[in-house]
Design a protein around this motif. Structure first.
Motif, PDB file in Angstrom:
ATOM      1  N   THR A  37      37.674  49.476  41.422  1.00  0.00           N
ATOM      2  CA  THR A  37      39.024  49.059  41.338  1.00  0.00           C
ATOM      3  C   THR A  37      39.495  50.094  40.038  1.00  0.00           C
ATOM      4  O   THR A  37      39.141  50.192  39.238  1.00  0.00           O
ATOM      5  CB  THR A  37      39.476  47.802  41.015  1.00  0.00           C
ATOM      6  OG1 THR A  37      38.871  46.934  41.786  1.00  0.00           O
ATOM      7  CG2 THR A  37      41.012  47.432  40.931  1.00  0.00           C
ATOM      8  N   HIS A  76      33.476  46.217  41.906  1.00  0.00           N
ATOM      9  CA  HIS A  76      34.451  45.565  42.687  1.00  0.00           C
ATOM     10  C   HIS A  76      35.424  46.196  43.290  1.00  0.00           C
ATOM     11  O   HIS A  76      35.898  47.044  42.520  1.00  0.00           O
ATOM     12  CB  HIS A  76      34.865  44.239  41.826  1.00  0.00           C
ATOM     13  CG  HIS A  76      33.802  43.305  41.136  1.00  0.00           C
ATOM     14  ND1 HIS A  76      33.109  42.456  41.978  1.00  0.00           N
ATOM     15  CD2 HIS A  76      33.376  43.321  39.936  1.00  0.00           C
ATOM     16  CE1 HIS A  76      32.308  41.871  41.226  1.00  0.00           C
ATOM     17  NE2 HIS A  76      32.341  42.677  39.936  1.00  0.00           N
ATOM     18  N   CYS A  78      38.894  45.187  44.104  1.00  0.00           N
ATOM     19  CA  CYS A  78      39.662  44.144  43.918  1.00  0.00           C
ATOM     20  C   CYS A  78      41.134  44.297  44.421  1.00  0.00           C
ATOM     21  O   CYS A  78      41.899  45.043  43.873  1.00  0.00           O
ATOM     22  CB  CYS A  78      39.854  43.658  42.227  1.00  0.00           C
ATOM     23  SG  CYS A  78      38.177  43.200  41.762  1.00  0.00           S
ATOM     24  N   ALA A  82      43.114  39.062  44.695  1.00  0.00           N
ATOM     25  CA  ALA A  82      42.019  38.887  44.191  1.00  0.00           C
ATOM     26  C   ALA A  82      42.221  39.033  42.534  1.00  0.00           C
ATOM     27  O   ALA A  82      41.739  37.997  41.762  1.00  0.00           O
ATOM     28  CB  ALA A  82      40.831  39.838  44.645  1.00  0.00           C
ATOM     29  N   LEU A  83      42.887  40.067  42.292  1.00  0.00           N
ATOM     30  CA  LEU A  83      43.070  39.974  40.678  1.00  0.00           C
ATOM     31  C   LEU A  83      43.910  38.999  40.057  1.00  0.00           C
ATOM     32  O   LEU A  83      43.688  38.506  39.021  1.00  0.00           O
ATOM     33  CB  LEU A  83      43.825  41.476  40.469  1.00  0.00           C
ATOM     34  CG  LEU A  83      42.835  42.763  40.574  1.00  0.00           C
ATOM     35  CD1 LEU A  83      43.824  44.050  40.349  1.00  0.00           C
ATOM     36  CD2 LEU A  83      41.815  42.788  39.616  1.00  0.00           C
ATOM     37  N   LYS A  86      41.923  35.897  39.806  1.00  0.00           N
ATOM     38  CA  LYS A  86      40.851  35.756  38.648  1.00  0.00           C
ATOM     39  C   LYS A  86      41.847  35.744  37.321  1.00  0.00           C
ATOM     40  O   LYS A  86      41.331  35.028  36.200  1.00  0.00           O
ATOM     41  CB  LYS A  86      40.157  36.829  38.588  1.00  0.00           C
ATOM     42  CG  LYS A  86      39.159  37.303  39.530  1.00  0.00           C
ATOM     43  CD  LYS A  86      38.433  38.481  39.538  1.00  0.00           C
ATOM     44  CE  LYS A  86      37.500  38.899  40.533  1.00  0.00           C
ATOM     45  NZ  LYS A  86      36.406  39.487  40.679  1.00  0.00           N
TER      46      LYS A  86
END
Length: 146
Positions: A37, A76, A78, A82-83, A86
């Motif tokens: 990423t 990853h 991402c 998704a980021l 997290k």
């Protein structure tokens, strides 16, 4: 589809970033297998850094190398979702960066994501409106520690 470096190169918003990547010889990394990423500040982001700070950063290969590592999450691919799930992610350099929704939009530290989820063969790119100054400060600390 192209690799991250080629995608950045063919998009007209990243000439300063491309110059930096080529100056420190990181093309191969961003053309590597991935997945990764990558956070990519647009040209106006670099222009917004006050002189002489910008000149110091742009003429110091060691500092630039740290900075590129702070823009990269290795291993990853991402998406923004998704980021955001997290909330905090670790970069190749080992720094933690915050990703959150604000009234300005999705932010990476204090930089706003102008365009997210740009697909590349070896990863994903998130376009930033500024160079995150938390990242810049951490890159300087890593550089100074050497």
């Amino acid at each position: 589809m192209a690799k991250i470096f080629d995608t950045l190169q063919s998009d007209g918003r990243f000439s300063r970033l491309i110059d930096i990547i080529q100056t420190i010889g990181e093309e191969k990394t961003l053309q590597g297998e991935g997945p990764m990423t990558f956070f990519a500040p647009v040209d106006s982001a670099w222009d917004a850094i006050p002189e002489p700070n910008r000149a110091m950063i742009l003429h110091d290969k060691q500092m630039l190398s740290h900075l590129i590592d702070f823009f990269t999450i290795g291993g990853h691919k991402c998406t923004l979702d998704a980021l955001l799930a997290k909330n905090v992610v670790e970069t190749v350099e080992g720094a933690l960066i915050a990703v959150r929704k604000t009234d300005k939009g999705t932010q990476v530290d204090e930089a706003v994501v102008l365009e997210g989820n740009m697909e590349a063969d070896n990863g994903i790119i998130h376009v930033l409106d500024s160079v995150p100054f938390v990242t810049l400060a951490q890159a300087f600390e890593a550089y100074a520690a050497e």
